[in-house]
Design an enzyme around this catalytic site. Sequence first.
Site, PDB file in Angstrom:
ATOM      1  N   CYS A 206      66.858 -17.432  10.675  1.00  0.00           N
ATOM      2  CA  CYS A 206      66.123 -16.439   9.914  1.00  0.00           C
ATOM      3  C   CYS A 206      65.228 -15.636  10.865  1.00  0.00           C
ATOM      4  O   CYS A 206      64.037 -15.903  10.967  1.00  0.00           O
ATOM      5  CB  CYS A 206      65.294 -17.221   8.897  1.00  0.00           C
ATOM      6  SG  CYS A 206      64.842 -16.284   7.487  1.00  0.00           S
TER       7      CYS A 206
ATOM      8  N   CYS B  49      68.709  -6.240   5.865  1.00  0.00           N
ATOM      9  CA  CYS B  49      67.385  -6.861   5.929  1.00  0.00           C
ATOM     10  C   CYS B  49      66.319  -5.819   6.244  1.00  0.00           C
ATOM     11  O   CYS B  49      66.530  -4.949   7.084  1.00  0.00           O
ATOM     12  CB  CYS B  49      67.377  -7.968   6.975  1.00  0.00           C
ATOM     13  SG  CYS B  49      65.937  -9.027   6.809  1.00  0.00           S
TER      14      CYS B  49
END
Length: 428
Positions: A159, A353
């Site tokens: 992440c 993202c």
Amino acid sequence: MAKIVIVGAGIGGIPMAYELKSLVGSEHEIILVSKGDKFNFVPSNPWVMVNWRTRQDVEFTITDYIEKAGIRFICTGVKKLHPKDNKLELFDDSEITYDYLVIATGPKLAFDEIEGMGPHLNSHSVCTVDHAEKASLAWNNLLQNPSPAIIGAAQGASCFGPAYETALIMDTDLRNYGIREQVPLTYITSEPYIGHLGLGGVGESQQLLEEEFKKRKINWITNAKITKITTEHVFVDEYSEEGAIKQTHTIASKFNMILPAFKGVDAFAGIDGLVNSRGFIIVDKHQANPTYPNIYALGVCIAIPPVEKTIVPTGAPKTGYMIESMVTAISHNIKARLDGEDQHTQATLNTVCFADFGDSGIAFVAIPQFKPRQYDWFYGGKLVHYAKVAFEKYFTYKVKHGVSEPFYEKFVMNALDIMKTKDDNDNK
Ligand SMILES: Cc1cc2nc3c(=O)[nH]c(=O)nc-3n(C[C@H](O)[C@H](O)[C@H](O)COP(=O)(O)OP(=O)(O)OC[C@H]3O[C@@H](n4cnc5c(N)ncnc54)[C@H](O)[C@@H]3O)c2cc1C
């Protein structure tokens, strides 16, 4: 009437319950089981750390919203799955059976893989709102007593977007307080280069993120394996391209925000055929487990191989857009099976993202996540900030009002089109 149980009321689990409900109506029973009665909008947790959001802004009780949508809600949490008996054992020792099970439990945070790591020891996290709130206390202390700070993503982490986001919002916040010069920032990452993102880079991510870090005077160490974290120091082995230790670093730091590697949660750990060696649920192209075909899984808890092999291990990020597409695939596949048809829907493993820095932001789009890509684009600019705020507001609305329509296809892709057009115009 079939009984469909969804485990986990997060970014994936709640849309899963709503989308399935809109497809099957009241013909079949849908039960959502989570650990606690709250929903946390995880992408906003970094803002809690720097006091740009409060806990109440990013977390709220969901029982009424879920039940209003005609979905039974149980917040006891799953202790253990017994897949051969189609049965879940809950933390209060009660049991619940199912015809179809959908697992959406997110990650277990593997702090124990590095000595001294974790909010209970010597590093902070923004992975949960509890962690972010605890980190904000330490952040306030840092604002009072400026000293060097570290942000990073540990070996095996997947992440990376939130790690960059946290580094850059820390920089912005320190500038807002006029104390940036007194807080040297170092970004430590398992990525082979800045902007790799667990994706092998996206568009010009390396160049643009390196420029951003240089402009903001954020130092970095890549190919980094963190070996120990103490109250005063972070110990790092930096690897060469050949895979040997190139340099060891002992960095003085009293504030560390380091994202851990993820694993699967304990409730499913060690179940033969269901999970891989790290406890992630194994799924086929229809999001179903090959050993237990009535079990589906989505989100961070599923097994996806790394996008490419790196010197220090990195994982593939699992972000909102692909999670949403897994939700849609599972809803349609369960509906098809209930109707006696073949499963035909597959998720698209695309990455979108947004990382907001407060005064600006970055968006990266990798379609598909694995190369070769049709769409490989990285944008930096103020528009990302607005897109991220809109993402937070819309998702909260969706959870509270039982909206079943997908978010990314309808909304985010439009925002991305606007950004891309602006980007193209700027480059003319
Ligand atoms: C700090 C951070 C920022 C991120 N920012 C973005 C972003 O900006 N954009 C983006 O696209 N992606 C982002 N991501 C990645 C991803 O979208 C999130 O991690 C997202 O929350 C994953 O959704 P999920 O449903 O898989 O897991 P979660 O949202 O974590 O939900 C899991 C749920 O399962 C429950 N649960 C766990 N164990 C049990 C159990 N035993 N029994 C019952 N319930 C259980 C949990 O309580 C939780 O409700 C971010 C991730 C992090 C960590």
